[in-house]
Design a protein around this motif. Structure first.
Motif, PDB file in Angstrom:
ATOM      1  N   VAL A  48       0.865  -1.188   0.000  1.00 46.64           N
ATOM      2  CA  VAL A  48       0.000   0.000   0.000  1.00 46.64           C
ATOM      3  C   VAL A  48       0.897   1.232   0.000  1.00 46.64           C
ATOM      4  N   SER A  49       0.887   1.982  -1.091  1.00 47.55           N
ATOM      5  CA  SER A  49       1.808   3.117  -1.214  1.00 47.55           C
ATOM      6  C   SER A  49       1.346   4.016  -2.351  1.00 47.55           C
ATOM      7  N   LYS A  50       2.032   5.125  -2.521  1.00 50.37           N
ATOM      8  CA  LYS A  50       1.752   5.977  -3.674  1.00 50.37           C
ATOM      9  C   LYS A  50       2.091   5.248  -4.968  1.00 50.37           C
ATOM     10  N   GLY A  51       3.129   4.416  -4.934  1.00 52.92           N
ATOM     11  CA  GLY A  51       3.417   3.540  -6.063  1.00 52.92           C
ATOM     12  C   GLY A  51       3.838   4.267  -7.322  1.00 52.92           C
ATOM     13  N   ASP A  52       4.713   5.259  -7.189  1.00 53.87           N
ATOM     14  CA  ASP A  52       5.139   6.009  -8.372  1.00 53.87           C
ATOM     15  C   ASP A  52       5.753   5.112  -9.436  1.00 53.87           C
ATOM     16  N   ASP A  53       6.483   4.088  -9.029  1.00 51.28           N
ATOM     17  CA  ASP A  53       7.094   3.176  -9.996  1.00 51.28           C
ATOM     18  C   ASP A  53       6.038   2.369 -10.737  1.00 51.28           C
ATOM     19  N   LEU A  54       4.987   1.944 -10.044  1.00 49.44           N
ATOM     20  CA  LEU A  54       3.909   1.215 -10.700  1.00 49.44           C
ATOM     21  C   LEU A  54       3.139   2.115 -11.657  1.00 49.44           C
ATOM     22  N   ARG A  55       2.919   3.348 -11.260  1.00 47.37           N
ATOM     23  CA  ARG A  55       2.219   4.297 -12.135  1.00 47.37           C
ATOM     24  C   ARG A  55       3.018   4.522 -13.417  1.00 47.37           C
ATOM     25  N   GLN A  56       4.327   4.702 -13.275  1.00 42.91           N
ATOM     26  CA  GLN A  56       5.163   4.937 -14.445  1.00 42.91           C
ATOM     27  C   GLN A  56       5.151   3.725 -15.371  1.00 42.91           C
ATOM     28  N   MET A  59     -14.001   6.339 -13.781  1.00 40.54           N
ATOM     29  CA  MET A  59     -13.257   6.323 -12.526  1.00 40.54           C
ATOM     30  C   MET A  59     -13.067   7.729 -11.975  1.00 40.54           C
ATOM     31  N   LYS A  60     -12.856   8.687 -12.870  1.00 35.68           N
ATOM     32  CA  LYS A  60     -12.635  10.067 -12.438  1.00 35.68           C
ATOM     33  C   LYS A  60     -13.910  10.707 -11.864  1.00 35.68           C
ATOM     34  N   GLU A  61     -15.067  10.122 -12.130  1.00 42.91           N
ATOM     35  CA  GLU A  61     -16.307  10.657 -11.571  1.00 42.91           C
ATOM     36  C   GLU A  61     -16.359  10.489 -10.058  1.00 42.91           C
ATOM     37  N   TYR A  62     -15.610   9.527  -9.564  1.00 44.06           N
ATOM     38  CA  TYR A  62     -15.599   9.270  -8.119  1.00 44.06           C
ATOM     39  C   TYR A  62     -14.486  10.084  -7.463  1.00 44.06           C
ATOM     40  N   ASP A  63     -14.783  10.579  -6.287  1.00 46.44           N
ATOM     41  CA  ASP A  63     -13.812  11.375  -5.536  1.00 46.44           C
ATOM     42  C   ASP A  63     -12.929  10.427  -4.725  1.00 46.44           C
ATOM     43  N   LEU A  64     -12.069   9.685  -5.437  1.00 41.32           N
ATOM     44  CA  LEU A  64     -11.335   8.609  -4.779  1.00 41.32           C
ATOM     45  C   LEU A  64     -10.005   9.085  -4.208  1.00 41.32           C
ATOM     46  N   CYS A  65      -9.628   8.449  -3.102  1.00 40.12           N
ATOM     47  CA  CYS A  65      -8.309   8.690  -2.531  1.00 40.12           C
ATOM     48  C   CYS A  65      -7.502   7.406  -2.406  1.00 40.12           C
ATOM     49  N   VAL A  66      -8.143   6.251  -2.667  1.00 42.32           N
ATOM     50  CA  VAL A  66      -7.463   4.961  -2.645  1.00 42.32           C
ATOM     51  C   VAL A  66      -7.924   4.153  -3.850  1.00 42.32           C
ATOM     52  N   MET A  67      -6.987   3.465  -4.514  1.00 39.53           N
ATOM     53  CA  MET A  67      -7.304   2.584  -5.622  1.00 39.53           C
ATOM     54  C   MET A  67      -6.849   1.171  -5.261  1.00 39.53           C
ATOM     55  N   CYS A  68      -7.827   0.298  -5.036  1.00 43.17           N
ATOM     56  CA  CYS A  68      -7.564  -1.101  -4.699  1.00 43.17           C
ATOM     57  C   CYS A  68      -7.717  -1.945  -5.959  1.00 43.17           C
ATOM     58  N   THR A  69      -6.621  -2.498  -6.444  1.00 37.22           N
ATOM     59  CA  THR A  69      -6.616  -3.207  -7.720  1.00 37.22           C
ATOM     60  C   THR A  69      -6.743  -4.714  -7.511  1.00 37.22           C
ATOM     61  N   HIS A 106      -4.770  -7.072  -8.681  1.00 34.43           N
ATOM     62  CA  HIS A 106      -3.481  -7.756  -8.551  1.00 34.43           C
ATOM     63  C   HIS A 106      -2.419  -6.741  -8.139  1.00 34.43           C
ATOM     64  N   GLY A 107      -1.662  -7.067  -7.092  1.00 34.90           N
ATOM     65  CA  GLY A 107      -0.506  -6.251  -6.733  1.00 34.90           C
ATOM     66  C   GLY A 107      -0.862  -4.983  -5.994  1.00 34.90           C
ATOM     67  N   GLY A 108      -0.137  -3.914  -6.305  1.00 34.05           N
ATOM     68  CA  GLY A 108      -0.144  -2.713  -5.493  1.00 34.05           C
ATOM     69  C   GLY A 108      -1.486  -2.040  -5.298  1.00 34.05           C
ATOM     70  N   VAL A 109      -1.667  -1.476  -4.118  1.00 30.19           N
ATOM     71  CA  VAL A 109      -2.787  -0.602  -3.769  1.00 30.19           C
ATOM     72  C   VAL A 109      -2.246   0.826  -3.766  1.00 30.19           C
ATOM     73  N   LEU A 110      -2.873   1.710  -4.528  1.00 31.51           N
ATOM     74  CA  LEU A 110      -2.352   3.066  -4.710  1.00 31.51           C
ATOM     75  C   LEU A 110      -3.098   4.068  -3.835  1.00 31.51           C
ATOM     76  N   VAL A 111      -2.325   4.996  -3.249  1.00 35.18           N
ATOM     77  CA  VAL A 111      -2.919   6.071  -2.453  1.00 35.18           C
ATOM     78  C   VAL A 111      -2.294   7.398  -2.879  1.00 35.18           C
ATOM     79  N   GLY A 112      -3.139   8.446  -2.970  1.00 34.30           N
ATOM     80  CA  GLY A 112      -2.632   9.792  -3.226  1.00 34.30           C
ATOM     81  C   GLY A 112      -2.552  10.183  -4.682  1.00 34.30           C
ATOM     82  N   ASP A 113      -3.009  11.389  -5.003  1.00 36.43           N
ATOM     83  CA  ASP A 113      -2.886  11.999  -6.340  1.00 36.43           C
ATOM     84  C   ASP A 113      -3.406  11.088  -7.443  1.00 36.43           C
ATOM     85  N   LEU A 114      -4.528  10.424  -7.207  1.00 34.97           N
ATOM     86  CA  LEU A 114      -5.037   9.476  -8.200  1.00 34.97           C
ATOM     87  C   LEU A 114      -5.667  10.183  -9.393  1.00 34.97           C
TER      88      LEU A 114
END
Length: 226
Positions: free
Chosen positions: A158-166, A192-202, A204-212
């Motif tokens: 569970v992290s911002k996951g900048d490497d996964l985003r890239q 997805m952008k219609e929702y005011d999300l702060c966490v993305m639970c996928t 498989h693998g990483g859970v993303l938080v922040g600046d989604l």
């Protein structure tokens, strides 16, 4: 190491089970509600022992699960369905599956169930659905957007996951989503952008938080250029 269990926020736990056969982490989620636990997806049938173990670690059993939300009908997301005998189980009507006869195909293209809003986004499968948990502003994306086969982020499960985003940005730039699938994928990102999300639970693998919103905007911009 067979699985990882981590608290995402004050209500949600992620269980990431290592699947050596498919060389990926496969995720399930437990959400603590006033009415009992909700589970989002249930991994493969052979992973049920890990789900039981994780439930015990957080002070629960499978009988405490009262609602099961299924993002789509693939075996690595519905395989553990028989574990949750006390739960209402729902999936989109467009999904076809063989291991989940006890799941009700009642979800429409858009609606609400309990504390969750949901929308069909397709792309990965005809009835792929995303679920938005309103109390915690958490979006469960299933495999519409996930990190199948990827290592965990340097920041952890569970992290911002900048490497996964890239990595996803480069995947999309390199044609990882075919031109034929791109319009539907872009539509799903905009939903997805219609929702005011702060966490993305996928799925498989990483859970993303922040600046989604920034991440989604980047993906949409790349897709539109293609």
């Amino acid at each position: 190491m067979d699985y990882l269990l981590e608290q995402v926020n004050n209500q949600i736990y992620v269980v990431a089970i290592w699947d050596a056969e498919w060389n990926t982490y496969t995720n399930a989620y437990f959400i603590q509600e006033d009415t009992g636990l909700t589970v989002v997806d249930s991994c493969k049938e052979g992973h049920s022992v890990f789900l039981q173990h994780a439930l015990n670690k957080i002070g629960n059993t499978a009988n405490d699960v009262k609602l099961m939300l299924v993002t789509h009908g693939h075996e690595d997301h519905v395989g553990g369905v028989s574990l949750f005998t006390e739960a209402k189980k729902v999936i989109h009507a467009d999904e076809t599956f063989t291991a989940a006869s006890s799941i009700s195909s009642e979800l429409l293209d858009r609606g609400t169930i309990g504390n969750y809003e949901y929308t069909r986004v397709g792309y990965h499968s005809p009835g792929s659905v995303i679920f938005f948990h309103r109390p915690t502003r958490t979006l469960f994306t299933g495999d519409f957007l996930c990190f199948f086969g990827d290592p965990l982020s340097d920041g952890g499960l569970v992290s911002k996951g900048d490497d996964l985003r890239q990595a996803w940005i480069e995947f999309l730039q390199g044609g990882g989503v075919s031109k034929g699938d791109l319009p539907q994928f872009l539509t799903g990102l905009r939903i997805m952008k219609e929702y005011d999300l702060c966490v993305m639970c996928t799925g498989h693998g990483g859970v993303l938080v922040g600046d989604l919103d920034v991440f989604l905007d980047e993906l949409i911009a790349i897709g539109e250029k293609r």
